[in-house]
Design an enzyme around this catalytic site. Structure first.
Site, short mmCIF file in Angstrom:
data_model
loop_
_atom_site.label_atom_id
_atom_site.label_comp_id
_atom_site.label_asym_id
_atom_site.label_seq_id
_atom_site.Cartn_x
_atom_site.Cartn_y
_atom_site.Cartn_z
CG ASP A 17 -2.13 0.88 1.09
OD1 ASP A 17 -2.47 1.27 -0.04
OD2 ASP A 17 -2.77 1.17 2.12
CG HIS B 51 -5.94 -2.07 0.07
ND1 HIS B 51 -6.85 -1.53 -0.82
CD2 HIS B 51 -5.01 -1.09 0.30
CE1 HIS B 51 -6.50 -0.29 -1.11
NE2 HIS B 51 -5.40 0.00 -0.44
CG HIS C 294 -6.89 -1.98 -5.14
ND1 HIS C 294 -8.11 -1.54 -4.63
CD2 HIS C 294 -6.55 -3.04 -4.38
CE1 HIS C 294 -8.48 -2.31 -3.64
NE2 HIS C 294 -7.54 -3.23 -3.45
#
Length: 380
Positions: A169, A281, A267
């Site tokens: 991330d 994520h 994403h």
């Protein structure tokens, strides 16, 4: 030009930092509504007991049901009022933290992440879901959390995959902030309380935010591998401390005040593929960052540097690494279409972006990643 920067009122990080929790709760009174999954409470129960006993603090158990829904938020608001809680405390991962943000609405909020998997803890926004877990809306509050408290001993004892996902991330932070800076696109830091992104007055990113985003990337390259090794051994080292700060603070300030661009939009598009649902994520963002670099025709050296970093810490570099072994042309176009909807951050890129260009970038990023892995295997 209107600019904006937002941050928590206080960020504290250290070994066994949770033992100092009582000092911060006492800033607001003698009680806190504790919003956390039971498993996360169990992990730190001894430290919470220390706070209760030493500081004569009441922690009101919320019975958090695991979803940041409007119904759950209202139930917890009612509970906080009934128990006359002095502040709200969100402990654990994303859903508990977002729920705490919604309950506090920008006032007297203490956030205690138990993993360093995303940069959300510092932000003034939350994702709201339905009671069944489907995405519903974004919420923005008048300020970021009052206190973000990081117990690095707790993070070091969490599964390493969470830390590595946080690095994924954080990997996008500089490249997205750089793109946003070049296009003079608005950033989330300027959003007023409760206003959707499309309706808010425009505010650009600051030089400070871009500098923090760049430091975020530099620290990943410098300390990422050693931090992973430390976490594998459940040890707190300077490298691990630096990466925890990078994943949560530097990336958090960088994305919110520096801006998002193609990586997070891609994403979001990739979530249309069933295979990606089993991946975190940050893992999907890592591959999406490679796709953004392809989309903007980044220098070869920069692209190789990112591929080398991902391989070194175990982040995805190809679609297969995020559960997509094959993809039809129709599925590829669906991903690209989702990434390019009008409200997506991909339009912060400093050039017009089309669905066809995004689809091509994903295919080429996947090919580059597969070739990179083959080359590494051949040389090992």
């Amino acid at each position: 030009m209107r600019k904006a920067f937002i941050s928590p009122s206080k960020y504290v990080q250290g070994e066994n930092e949770l033992l100092n929790l009582g000092y911060f709760i006492q800033t607001y009174g003698d009680s806190a509504l504790l919003i956390a999954h039971p498993d996360d409470v169990k992990r730190v129960q001894d430290k919470l007991d220390f706070t209760i006993n030493k500081f004569n603090i009441t922690l009101v158990e919320s019975g958090f049901r695991g979803e940041c829904s409007r119904q759950e938020v209202q139930r917890l608001k009612d509970l906080a009022q009934e128990k006359n809680c002095s502040c709200t405390m969100g402990l654990g991962g994303g859903k508990a933290i977002d729920t705490a943000k919604c309950v506090a609405e920008g006032d007297a909020l203490i956030i205690v992440p138990t993993i360093a998997a995303t940069d959300a803890p510092t932000s003034h926004s939350a994702v709201i879901y339905t009671s069944e877990g489907a995405f519903e809306d974004y919420a923005y509050f008048k300020q970021s959390p009052s206190v973000v408290m990081i117990d690095t001993t707790v993070i070091a004892n969490a599964p390493t995959r969470f830390l590595v996902s946080g690095m994924g991330d954080a990997l996008s932070t500089y490249f997205e902030a750089r793109a946003t800076s070049r296009s003079f696109t608005k950033v989330n830091a300027g959003l007023p309380c409760g206003v959707h992104a499309g309706a808010a007055p425009v505010a650009r990113g600051t030089k400070a935010a871009l500098a923090l985003a760049k430091l975020c990337y530099e620290t990943l390259l410098e300390d990422g591998v050693n931090a992973k090794i430390a976490c594998d051994s459940n040890q707190v080292t300077p490298a691990l401390e630096n990466i925890i700060e990078t994943n949560i603070l530097l990336s958090g300030l960088g994305f919110e005040s520096g801006g998002l661009a193609a990586a997070h939009a891609i994403h979001n598009g990739l979530t249309a593929l069933e295979g990606t649902h089993h991946y975190f994520h940050g893992e999907k963002v890592a591959f999406s960052t490679i796709a953004q670099l392809v989309l903007e025709n980044a220098p070869k050296d920069e692209l190789n540097e990112v591929l080398e970093f991902c391989a070194a810490v175990g982040l995805p570099v190809s679609l297969a690494d995020i559960g997509v072994d094959s993809m039809t042309q129709e599925e590829l176009l669906q991903v690209a279409q989702m990434a390019c909807i009008p409200e997506e951050s991909i339009h912060a890129m400093p050039f017009p972006v089309t669905e066809e260009a995004v689809a091509a970038a994903i295919v080429v990023a996947d090919q580059l990643g597969r070739e990179f892995k083959q080359s590494k295997d051949a040389n090992s």
